[in-house]
Design a protein around this motif. Structure first.
Motif, PDB file in Angstrom:
ATOM      1  N   GLY A 124       0.777  -1.233   0.000  1.00 42.01           N
ATOM      2  CA  GLY A 124       0.000   0.000   0.000  1.00 42.01           C
ATOM      3  C   GLY A 124       0.807   1.280   0.000  1.00 42.01           C
ATOM      4  O   GLY A 124       0.262   2.361   0.166  1.00 42.01           O
ATOM      5  N   SER A 125       2.109   1.161  -0.167  1.00 44.71           N
ATOM      6  CA  SER A 125       2.951   2.362  -0.184  1.00 44.71           C
ATOM      7  C   SER A 125       3.926   2.307  -1.347  1.00 44.71           C
ATOM      8  O   SER A 125       4.162   1.259  -1.929  1.00 44.71           O
ATOM      9  N   ILE A 126       4.505   3.468  -1.645  1.00 39.79           N
ATOM     10  CA  ILE A 126       5.549   3.492  -2.666  1.00 39.79           C
ATOM     11  C   ILE A 126       6.814   4.100  -2.058  1.00 39.79           C
ATOM     12  O   ILE A 126       6.758   4.857  -1.094  1.00 39.79           O
ATOM     13  N   SER A 127       7.937   3.731  -2.615  1.00 39.91           N
ATOM     14  CA  SER A 127       9.197   4.323  -2.210  1.00 39.91           C
ATOM     15  C   SER A 127      10.079   4.420  -3.439  1.00 39.91           C
ATOM     16  O   SER A 127      10.464   3.408  -4.018  1.00 39.91           O
ATOM     17  N   SER A 128      10.352   5.649  -3.850  1.00 39.64           N
ATOM     18  CA  SER A 128      11.096   5.853  -5.094  1.00 39.64           C
ATOM     19  C   SER A 128      12.577   5.539  -4.914  1.00 39.64           C
ATOM     20  O   SER A 128      13.083   5.544  -3.797  1.00 39.64           O
ATOM     21  N   THR A 129      13.232   5.301  -6.024  1.00 43.93           N
ATOM     22  CA  THR A 129      14.684   5.193  -6.031  1.00 43.93           C
ATOM     23  C   THR A 129      15.238   6.536  -6.500  1.00 43.93           C
ATOM     24  O   THR A 129      14.782   7.071  -7.513  1.00 43.93           O
ATOM     25  N   TRP A 130      16.160   7.055  -5.746  1.00 46.64           N
ATOM     26  CA  TRP A 130      16.680   8.396  -6.049  1.00 46.64           C
ATOM     27  C   TRP A 130      18.067   8.288  -6.663  1.00 46.64           C
ATOM     28  O   TRP A 130      18.900   7.503  -6.193  1.00 46.64           O
ATOM     29  N   ASN A 131      18.289   9.067  -7.691  1.00 47.02           N
ATOM     30  CA  ASN A 131      19.592   9.062  -8.347  1.00 47.02           C
ATOM     31  C   ASN A 131      20.230  10.440  -8.193  1.00 47.02           C
ATOM     32  O   ASN A 131      19.652  11.453  -8.567  1.00 47.02           O
ATOM     33  N   GLN A 132      21.410  10.447  -7.615  1.00 47.45           N
ATOM     34  CA  GLN A 132      22.069  11.739  -7.359  1.00 47.45           C
ATOM     35  C   GLN A 132      22.940  12.181  -8.527  1.00 47.45           C
ATOM     36  O   GLN A 132      23.430  13.306  -8.538  1.00 47.45           O
ATOM     37  N   THR A 133      23.216  11.273  -9.448  1.00 52.41           N
ATOM     38  CA  THR A 133      24.135  11.627 -10.535  1.00 52.41           C
ATOM     39  C   THR A 133      23.501  11.345 -11.891  1.00 52.41           C
ATOM     40  O   THR A 133      24.175  11.016 -12.845  1.00 52.41           O
ATOM     41  N   GLY A 134      22.192  11.473 -11.944  1.00 54.73           N
ATOM     42  CA  GLY A 134      21.501  11.077 -13.170  1.00 54.73           C
ATOM     43  C   GLY A 134      21.157  12.207 -14.113  1.00 54.73           C
ATOM     44  O   GLY A 134      20.675  11.974 -15.210  1.00 54.73           O
ATOM     45  N   THR A 135      21.377  13.446 -13.718  1.00 53.70           N
ATOM     46  CA  THR A 135      21.008  14.550 -14.610  1.00 53.70           C
ATOM     47  C   THR A 135      22.226  15.418 -14.902  1.00 53.70           C
ATOM     48  O   THR A 135      23.165  15.474 -14.101  1.00 53.70           O
ATOM     49  N   VAL A 136      22.184  16.092 -16.031  1.00 52.73           N
ATOM     50  CA  VAL A 136      23.324  16.923 -16.411  1.00 52.73           C
ATOM     51  C   VAL A 136      23.419  18.204 -15.596  1.00 52.73           C
ATOM     52  O   VAL A 136      24.474  18.822 -15.508  1.00 52.73           O
ATOM     53  N   THR A 137      22.283  18.641 -15.015  1.00 54.10           N
ATOM     54  CA  THR A 137      22.323  19.898 -14.273  1.00 54.10           C
ATOM     55  C   THR A 137      22.666  19.705 -12.805  1.00 54.10           C
ATOM     56  O   THR A 137      22.920  20.669 -12.099  1.00 54.10           O
ATOM     57  N   GLY A 138      22.633  18.453 -12.333  1.00 53.09           N
ATOM     58  CA  GLY A 138      22.897  18.216 -10.921  1.00 53.09           C
ATOM     59  C   GLY A 138      21.632  18.133 -10.094  1.00 53.09           C
ATOM     60  O   GLY A 138      21.681  18.035  -8.870  1.00 53.09           O
ATOM     61  N   ARG A 139      20.487  18.163 -10.771  1.00 45.45           N
ATOM     62  CA  ARG A 139      19.250  17.911 -10.045  1.00 45.45           C
ATOM     63  C   ARG A 139      19.195  16.437  -9.680  1.00 45.45           C
ATOM     64  O   ARG A 139      19.861  15.606 -10.303  1.00 45.45           O
ATOM     65  N   LEU A 140      18.378  16.110  -8.675  1.00 41.75           N
ATOM     66  CA  LEU A 140      18.123  14.707  -8.386  1.00 41.75           C
ATOM     67  C   LEU A 140      17.132  14.181  -9.418  1.00 41.75           C
ATOM     68  O   LEU A 140      16.400  14.950 -10.023  1.00 41.75           O
ATOM     69  N   SER A 141      17.127  12.863  -9.589  1.00 44.04           N
ATOM     70  CA  SER A 141      16.065  12.281 -10.405  1.00 44.04           C
ATOM     71  C   SER A 141      15.511  11.065  -9.671  1.00 44.04           C
ATOM     72  O   SER A 141      16.147  10.541  -8.757  1.00 44.04           O
ATOM     73  N   THR A 142      14.304  10.651 -10.055  1.00 44.12           N
ATOM     74  CA  THR A 142      13.664   9.521  -9.371  1.00 44.12           C
ATOM     75  C   THR A 142      13.078   8.523 -10.334  1.00 44.12           C
ATOM     76  O   THR A 142      12.678   8.881 -11.442  1.00 44.12           O
ATOM     77  N   ARG A 143      13.018   7.285  -9.871  1.00 45.59           N
ATOM     78  CA  ARG A 143      12.363   6.226 -10.647  1.00 45.59           C
ATOM     79  C   ARG A 143      11.563   5.324  -9.710  1.00 45.59           C
ATOM     80  O   ARG A 143      11.835   5.258  -8.528  1.00 45.59           O
ATOM     81  N   HIS A 144      10.630   4.622 -10.304  1.00 46.32           N
ATOM     82  CA  HIS A 144       9.847   3.567  -9.610  1.00 46.32           C
ATOM     83  C   HIS A 144       9.192   4.011  -8.322  1.00 46.32           C
ATOM     84  O   HIS A 144       9.512   3.472  -7.277  1.00 46.32           O
ATOM     85  N   PRO A 145       8.287   4.918  -8.311  1.00 49.27           N
ATOM     86  CA  PRO A 145       7.845   5.698  -9.463  1.00 49.27           C
ATOM     87  C   PRO A 145       8.660   6.977  -9.588  1.00 49.27           C
ATOM     88  O   PRO A 145       9.351   7.357  -8.650  1.00 49.27           O
ATOM     89  N   ASN A 146       8.526   7.612 -10.746  1.00 48.35           N
ATOM     90  CA  ASN A 146       9.145   8.926 -10.912  1.00 48.35           C
ATOM     91  C   ASN A 146       8.254   9.950 -10.225  1.00 48.35           C
ATOM     92  O   ASN A 146       7.419  10.591 -10.842  1.00 48.35           O
ATOM     93  N   ILE A 147       8.466  10.084  -8.928  1.00 50.98           N
ATOM     94  CA  ILE A 147       7.548  10.929  -8.148  1.00 50.98           C
ATOM     95  C   ILE A 147       7.719  12.404  -8.516  1.00 50.98           C
ATOM     96  O   ILE A 147       6.791  13.202  -8.382  1.00 50.98           O
TER      97      ILE A 147
END
Ligand code: DCT
Ligand code: MN
Length: 448
Positions: free
Chosen positions: A135-158
């Motif tokens: 009944g809950s979700i927990s995203s995976t966070w990527n600290q080095t996935g974008t060219v600008t240095g923003r964080l990115s998320t997957r599963h789900p992309n919250i």
């Protein structure tokens, strides 16, 4: 954030899937059950009906054959320059083309809605269901996935879950039925556990403030320093369009925003025209008058590019670098792209730095507090989402605002502009209401 999960409201989730998946013209009060044809199925049948034949609705080749081979809509279109693809050089079936054709025949509209419903369903129902655990979700966070240095998320992309409700319209001209608008608010599917509430802390206009700091534009600086209680985009609209503040509408404000960010990120007059729905000449005029009025912005853009050419990289406010060797490319298009990336990195990368510092500082402050238990559950770029025990909301709100706004004075930054944080809270992420400013460090005016 990864070791914490966010609760999904099953009822809201079911309501949303029912809206998307189930026929919503109930003659009688039929139970919402899965044997009713889905909205997608219904749209598919409508498409077959108006096309006069059955075809694979997801096949762009078959769709192209019907639109242009059979119905010859391109010959009836006033636009001579529909973008073309493929061997036969028939127009593409892109969103832009379908939109341009939608008054000529009911099919393009049906296809547009089919795609919209399909996308919403796969992202917000199927996609979320696939990521749900207990009944809950927990995203995976990527600290080095974008060219600008923003964080990115997957599963789900919250981070990709739309802030704005999504509206899905039933075509009005089909079978003479009234058009009905469905509203889906994907964020309302996420809820805080009992006894807790969500608190969101949003940096207001962070990118425009960074730009103001980096460019030192006097007009913008004045705007941010003097009108701390006012909305900057509204004031900006009234200023550069020369209309009284009380006559600035929401649409005007959004338009100004698009002009500002197009001017900075180099979107160009064509893209701006398309997104504002004005002519290219009008868009060019907007950009020109804007850059005329706020001269330092143009200077900042030019200086950033020149420095990048000199060194081969561009740096964020905290000194993080992005290498851009293509700034020296022979190919003019590649070079222009690198130039846009340079300016975008300087502003957006710096905003990303600030947001990460905010996360770290709030975490440290909570860890040091003997009473507070709030947890960060998501970072949506300029917005931090926390789960807070209800009685702690006032204390935590003051701490978050104070901590985030105090980043202005970090010695490494010394921002020339004040930072502003807006707070909102609520049981569901989709229905947060603005928090009144309570007592605390933020209540004092911070003019400098
Ligand atoms: N953005 C962009 N192009 C746009 C709109 C936004 O590049 N047309 C980027 C820059 C800012 C960032 O996205 C966040 O968008 P908003 O929250 O819409 O902008 P804002 O400056 O924070 O304004 P607001 O006060 O309306 O939130
Ligand atoms: Mn914003």
């Amino acid at each position: 954030m990864e070791s914490h999960s966010i609760r999904v409201n099953r009822g809201e989730m079911e309501r949303t899937s029912a809206l998307l998946g189930v026929r919503f013209y109930f003659r009688a009060r039929l139970p919402v059950s899965s044997f009713l044809p889905s909205r997608l199925k219904e749209l598919e049948q409508e498409a077959h009906f108006v096309a006069g034949e059955r075809f694979h609705i997801t096949s762009n080749n078959q769709l192209r054959e019907i639109l242009f081979g059979k119905l010859k809509l391109h010959l009836r279109s006033p636009r001579e320059t529909l973008p073309r693809t493929g061997l036969q050089k028939l127009p593409s079936t892109s969103e832009a083309v379908l939109s341009a054709l939608q008054d000529l025949h009911p099919l393009p509209k049906i296809i547009l809605e089919y795609r919209r419903v399909h996308k919403t369903k796969s992202a917000f129902v199927d996609g979320l269901l696939a990521c749900m655990r207990k009944g809950s979700i927990s995203s995976t966070w990527n600290q080095t996935g974008t060219v600008t240095g923003r964080l990115s998320t997957r599963h789900p992309n919250i981070q990709g879950i739309s802030r704005h409700p999504i509206q899905i319209t039933k075509p009005q001209d089909f079978k003479g039925l009234e058009g009905t608008v469905l509203t889906i608010s994907p964020r309302s599917m996420f809820v805080a556990p009992d006894g807790y509430t969500f608190l969101a802390a949003d940096f207001s206009q962070i990118e425009l403030r960074i730009l103001t700091h980096l460019s030192g534009d006097p007009e913008l600086l004045k705007l941010f320093r003097e009108s701390e209680r006012d909305d900057v985009f509204s004031t900006l609209t009234s200023q550069w369009k020369d209309i009284p503040p009380e006559r600035v509408t929401h649409a005007d404000r959004e338009q100004t925003k698009k002009v500002v960010y197009s001017a900075v990120y180099g979107a160009g007059k064509e893209r701006l025209a398309a997104c504002l729905g004005v002519t290219v000449q009008e868009a060019a005029l907007f950009l020109e008058t804007f850059l005329q009025k706020y001269k330092k912005i143009k200077e900042f853009v030019q200086t950033t590019i020149a420095q990048c050419r000199q060194t081969g990289y561009v740096a964020s406010i905290m000194g993080r670098r992005r290498l851009l060797p293509r700034v020296h490319a022979q190919d003019q298009q590649l070079r222009a792209q690198a130039e846009r990336q340079a300016v975008n990195f300087a502003v957006q990368g710096s905003a990303a730095d600030l947001c990460k510092m905010a996360m770290i500082r709030v975490f440290t402050a909570v860890a040091a507090s003997p009473t507070l238990t709030a947890r960060l559950v998501a970072q949506l770029h300029d917005e931090l989402l926390f789960e807070v025990e209800e009685p702690q909301v006032p204390e935590f709100a003051a701490l978050v605002r104070g901590t985030m706004e105090a980043l202005q004075d970090v010695p490494a930054l010394q921002l020339q502009v004040p930072l502003k944080v807006s707070l909102s809270a609520g049981q569901s992420w989709g229905h947060l209401v603005p928090l009144q400013e309570g007592p605390g460090p933020s209540a004092q005016p911070t003019s400098r």
